[in-house]
Write a protein that holds these residues in place. Structure first.
Motif, PDB file in Angstrom:
ATOM      1  N   GLU A 179       0.814  -1.218   0.000  1.00 20.81           N
ATOM      2  CA  GLU A 179       0.000   0.000   0.000  1.00 20.81           C
ATOM      3  C   GLU A 179       0.858   1.284   0.000  1.00 20.81           C
ATOM      4  O   GLU A 179       1.645   1.515   0.910  1.00 20.81           O
ATOM      5  CB  GLU A 179      -0.851  -0.047   1.275  1.00 20.81           C
ATOM      6  CG  GLU A 179      -1.929   0.970   1.378  1.00 20.81           C
ATOM      7  CD  GLU A 179      -3.126   0.666   0.492  1.00 20.81           C
ATOM      8  OE1 GLU A 179      -3.142  -0.385  -0.167  1.00 20.81           O
ATOM      9  OE2 GLU A 179      -4.018   1.508   0.448  1.00 20.81           O
TER      10      GLU A 179
ATOM     11  N   SER B  24      10.880  -6.410  -1.892  1.00 23.05           N
ATOM     12  CA  SER B  24      10.098  -7.089  -2.931  1.00 23.05           C
ATOM     13  C   SER B  24      10.629  -6.802  -4.336  1.00 23.05           C
ATOM     14  O   SER B  24      10.610  -5.660  -4.806  1.00 23.05           O
ATOM     15  CB  SER B  24       8.632  -6.642  -2.852  1.00 23.05           C
ATOM     16  OG  SER B  24       7.966  -7.010  -4.031  1.00 23.05           O
TER      17      SER B  24
ATOM     18  N   ASN C 192      16.907  -6.167   2.317  1.00 21.38           N
ATOM     19  CA  ASN C 192      16.074  -6.520   3.460  1.00 21.38           C
ATOM     20  C   ASN C 192      16.612  -5.774   4.679  1.00 21.38           C
ATOM     21  O   ASN C 192      17.724  -6.042   5.149  1.00 21.38           O
ATOM     22  CB  ASN C 192      16.153  -8.039   3.679  1.00 21.38           C
ATOM     23  CG  ASN C 192      15.393  -8.495   4.890  1.00 21.38           C
ATOM     24  OD1 ASN C 192      14.850  -7.687   5.651  1.00 21.38           O
ATOM     25  ND2 ASN C 192      15.354  -9.805   5.098  1.00 21.38           N
TER      26      ASN C 192
ATOM     27  N   LEU D 147      16.250  -6.070   7.595  1.00 25.06           N
ATOM     28  CA  LEU D 147      16.605  -6.872   8.777  1.00 25.06           C
ATOM     29  C   LEU D 147      17.731  -7.871   8.516  1.00 25.06           C
ATOM     30  O   LEU D 147      18.105  -8.629   9.403  1.00 25.06           O
ATOM     31  CB  LEU D 147      15.366  -7.596   9.295  1.00 25.06           C
ATOM     32  CG  LEU D 147      14.276  -6.626   9.738  1.00 25.06           C
ATOM     33  CD1 LEU D 147      12.979  -7.350   9.953  1.00 25.06           C
ATOM     34  CD2 LEU D 147      14.688  -5.872  10.980  1.00 25.06           C
TER      35      LEU D 147
ATOM     36  N   ARG E  87       1.901  10.656  -0.048  1.00 25.60           N
ATOM     37  CA  ARG E  87       1.203  10.102   1.119  1.00 25.60           C
ATOM     38  C   ARG E  87       1.666  10.869   2.366  1.00 25.60           C
ATOM     39  O   ARG E  87       2.870  11.036   2.566  1.00 25.60           O
ATOM     40  CB  ARG E  87       1.597   8.627   1.242  1.00 25.60           C
ATOM     41  CG  ARG E  87       1.011   7.949   2.433  1.00 25.60           C
ATOM     42  CD  ARG E  87       1.480   6.501   2.455  1.00 25.60           C
ATOM     43  NE  ARG E  87       0.680   5.718   3.360  1.00 25.60           N
ATOM     44  CZ  ARG E  87       0.766   4.392   3.480  1.00 25.60           C
ATOM     45  NH1 ARG E  87       1.623   3.722   2.747  1.00 25.60           N
ATOM     46  NH2 ARG E  87       0.004   3.746   4.318  1.00 25.60           N
TER      47      ARG E  87
ATOM     48  N   ASN F   9       5.724   3.355   7.369  1.00 23.63           N
ATOM     49  CA  ASN F   9       4.708   2.321   7.189  1.00 23.63           C
ATOM     50  C   ASN F   9       5.270   0.933   6.925  1.00 23.63           C
ATOM     51  O   ASN F   9       4.744   0.182   6.102  1.00 23.63           O
ATOM     52  CB  ASN F   9       3.728   2.744   6.080  1.00 23.63           C
ATOM     53  CG  ASN F   9       3.133   4.104   6.380  1.00 23.63           C
ATOM     54  OD1 ASN F   9       2.537   4.298   7.439  1.00 23.63           O
ATOM     55  ND2 ASN F   9       3.324   5.066   5.495  1.00 23.63           N
TER      56      ASN F   9
ATOM     57  N   TYR G 101       4.492  -3.304  10.973  1.00 20.90           N
ATOM     58  CA  TYR G 101       4.281  -4.737  10.724  1.00 20.90           C
ATOM     59  C   TYR G 101       5.224  -5.620  11.530  1.00 20.90           C
ATOM     60  O   TYR G 101       5.191  -6.832  11.405  1.00 20.90           O
ATOM     61  CB  TYR G 101       4.437  -5.045   9.227  1.00 20.90           C
ATOM     62  CG  TYR G 101       3.373  -4.348   8.409  1.00 20.90           C
ATOM     63  CD1 TYR G 101       2.046  -4.773   8.475  1.00 20.90           C
ATOM     64  CD2 TYR G 101       3.671  -3.253   7.617  1.00 20.90           C
ATOM     65  CE1 TYR G 101       1.053  -4.133   7.762  1.00 20.90           C
ATOM     66  CE2 TYR G 101       2.681  -2.601   6.899  1.00 20.90           C
ATOM     67  CZ  TYR G 101       1.375  -3.046   6.982  1.00 20.90           C
ATOM     68  OH  TYR G 101       0.389  -2.405   6.283  1.00 20.90           O
TER      69      TYR G 101
HETATM   70  C1  LIG Z   1       3.118  -0.293   3.150  1.00 21.12           C
HETATM   71  S1  LIG Z   1       4.530  -0.279   2.107  1.00 21.12           S
HETATM   72  C2  LIG Z   1       5.245   1.260   2.548  1.00 21.12           C
HETATM   73  C3  LIG Z   1       5.747   2.032   1.332  1.00 21.12           C
HETATM   74  C4  LIG Z   1       6.109   3.513   1.595  1.00 21.12           C
HETATM   75  N1  LIG Z   1       7.197   3.634   2.518  1.00 21.12           N
HETATM   76  C5  LIG Z   1       4.917   4.277   2.100  1.00 21.12           C
HETATM   77  O1  LIG Z   1       4.867   4.658   3.268  1.00 21.12           O
HETATM   78  O2  LIG Z   1       3.989   4.519   1.313  1.00 21.12           O
HETATM   79  C6  LIG Z   1       5.526  -1.489   2.941  1.00 21.12           C
HETATM   80  C7  LIG Z   1       6.711  -2.012   2.096  1.00 21.12           C
HETATM   81  O3  LIG Z   1       7.647  -2.580   3.016  1.00 21.12           O
HETATM   82  C8  LIG Z   1       8.385  -3.563   2.323  1.00 21.12           C
HETATM   83  N2  LIG Z   1       9.076  -4.406   3.333  1.00 21.12           N
HETATM   84  C9  LIG Z   1       8.512  -5.224   4.246  1.00 21.12           C
HETATM   85  N3  LIG Z   1       9.455  -5.804   5.014  1.00 21.12           N
HETATM   86  C10 LIG Z   1      10.649  -5.314   4.582  1.00 21.12           C
HETATM   87  C11 LIG Z   1      12.004  -5.524   4.975  1.00 21.12           C
HETATM   88  N4  LIG Z   1      12.298  -6.374   5.977  1.00 21.12           N
HETATM   89  N5  LIG Z   1      12.984  -4.877   4.317  1.00 21.12           N
HETATM   90  C12 LIG Z   1      12.686  -4.032   3.285  1.00 21.12           C
HETATM   91  N6  LIG Z   1      11.432  -3.801   2.863  1.00 21.12           N
HETATM   92  C13 LIG Z   1      10.426  -4.423   3.505  1.00 21.12           C
HETATM   93  C14 LIG Z   1       7.289  -4.269   1.537  1.00 21.12           C
HETATM   94  O4  LIG Z   1       7.824  -4.969   0.441  1.00 21.12           O
HETATM   95  C15 LIG Z   1       6.383  -3.100   1.090  1.00 21.12           C
HETATM   96  O5  LIG Z   1       6.709  -2.680  -0.209  1.00 21.12           O
END
Ligand SMILES: C[S@@+](CC[C@H](N)C(=O)[O-])C[C@H]1O[C@@H](n2cnc3c(N)ncnc32)[C@H](O)[C@@H]1O
Length: 419
Positions: A68, A136, A188, A190, A73, A208, A212
């Motif tokens: 999302e 991703s 990544n 992490l 934003r 954002n 999670y």
């Molecule tokens: C909700 S989007 C946020 C995008 C943007 N920062 C925003 O606020 O609109 C979350 C993104 O986090 C990425 N993501 C999740 N875990 C991650 C990780 N461990 N390292 C890098 N990216 C990650 C996902 O692939 C996804 O594209």
């Protein structure tokens, strides 16, 4: 027998995604989708396969991420970035190269918005570069293509689209002048080997994604961000993530509703004093493009709603601006107190309820936040930000269907349709 919880824990170890935030059923449907894409029937076989194949693990990650995002934003963050970069960073580094990071960048709307805000402010493209990282592979491919549909343009103010995009069928292609400012990389956050070199950044957007993660993983992520931030740099997070930074060595940068923070040791007011002679400072032309989002005003159908949905008199808006400022400085209980007083003395107000929702969200009081976002929507059913925040809360409670409905409503609200 392999159970879904084992996949959930594999995903948590690998990318930080906590099943508590998205719900096990969300993870289950992603696993089942991959099982069928691999033409397998037995979960056990898929478990063996995903553990043996890095490519399949990446596919599973791509299937569970929440992508999302949209241009501008939480608009105030981009306005603040342009302002800080042009009026403070540039005069202090006349010969420097400004480095920015968007992590995670998803399909690219965030880093491209950063670039548009800076270019529109008159910040020379040759003086800045944005690195944009996401886990991703699929999202990054779309980001590189830079062709976007309506869903990416949810903000009411679309001047930037006329200026920086050209139509491509029913979609819009981003201009090369913006694209060349951004470099995409897969990574990544992490991974212990994440960005091992000594690159550091003047501005980081990490918005954002922390929501999670569970608390221990959030702490790990904040340590990584601390390492990547220059001493006097700014870190922007999402509205419901600001509470987390207050429990680390960060202080609010006091940029209203931008959710921006500085490292503690560098938060002194004299930080930027004397950097630029006043004559060299000017207000940004970026204001036109990255101006604060329009406040909830009268929408279609408002005539049948309580009078409180009508536009607030200017004095009331000033009080609410002050309360928003308090919230953004991390003075959340003060903000809540002032908001309660506002509501008691002046009656219901969508914006006051929204601020109450944000402040409760930021302090981890999610149930209360939910109630306040619902009050906003009673007064203003098309309040886009409240719809999106409420959707996140429902996602975190595992109510994927409820969250989906709210996201759809947010989309309809954005395109001016019935909500
Ligand atoms: C909700 S989007 C946020 C995008 C943007 N920062 C925003 O606020 O609109 C979350 C993104 O986090 C990425 N993501 C999740 N875990 C991650 C990780 N461990 N390292 C890098 N990216 C990650 C996902 O692939 C996804 O594209």
């Amino acid at each position: 027998m392999t159970a879904i919880v084992e996949f959930a824990s594999l995903l948590e170890r690998t990318m930080g995604l906590s099943a508590d935030t998205v719900g096990l059923s969300y993870i289950e449907s992603a696993v089942k989708a991959r099982l069928s894409a691999c033409k397998l029937i037995d979960l056990e076989d898929y478990w063996e396969y995903v553990r043996a194949s890095k490519t399949e693990l990446q596919e599973l990650i791509d299937a569970v991420i929440v992508p999302e995002t949209w241009f501008f934003r939480d608009r105030e963050a981009f306005s603040a970035l342009a302002d800080e970069a042009y009026n403070k960073w540039l005069p202090a580094h006349p010969d420097g190269q400004m480095r920015l990071l968007s992590l995670p960048c998803a399909t690219g709307e965030e880093p491209y918005s950063m670039a548009m805000a800076l270019l529109a402010a008159g910040f020379p493209g040759s003086l800045f570069r944005i690195d944009a990282i996401d886990i991703s592979v699929r999202m990054l491919k779309r980001a590189e293509e830079a062709v976007y549909g309506r869903n990416s343009f949810r903000d009411k103010d679309l001047d930037f689209r006329d200026r920086f995009f050209e139509p491509a069928g029913s979609e819009f292609r981003l201009a090369k002048t913006v694209r060349r400012q951004v470099r995409f990389h897969q990574g990544n956050l992490l991974d212990p080997r994440f960005m091992p070199d000594a690159t550091t950044y003047d501005f980081i957007f990490c918005r954002n994604v922390l929501i999670y993660f569970d608390r221990a993983t959030q702490d790990r992520a904040v340590h990584v961000l601390t390492r990547l931030l220059k001493a006097d740099a700014l870190l922007f997070v999402g509205p419901s993530e600001s509470g987390l930074l207050l429990s680390h060595d960060f202080v609010p940068a006091e940029l209203p509703l931008a959710f921006a923070f500085r490292k503690k040791a560098h938060a002194l007011p004299e930080l930027h004093a004397g950097l630029a002679p006043p004559s060299r400072r000017r207000r940004l032309s970026a204001r036109a493009i990255a101006a604060p989002a329009a406040r909830p005003a009268v929408r279609q159908g408002a005539a049948s709603r309580p009078a409180a949905t009508l536009r607030q008199p200017a004095a009331m808006e000033t009080v609410l601006d002050e309360i928003a400022g308090l919230a953004n400085q991390g003075r959340l209980s003060e903000a809540i107190q002032r908001c309660e007083e506002f509501l008691r003395t002046r009656g219901p107000s969508a914006r006051a309820y929204y601020l109450m929702g944000l402040a409760h969200d930021a302090t981890g009081m999610h149930q209360e936040a939910e109630q306040y976002y619902r009050k906003v929507l009673y007064l203003d059913p098309g309040h886009h930000e409240a719809l999106v925040h409420l959707a996140f809360l429902l996602e975190q409670q595992g109510d994927a269907a409820g969250a989906q409905r709210l996201h759809q409503r947010a989309k309809r609200a954005n395109s001016g349709g019935r909500v």
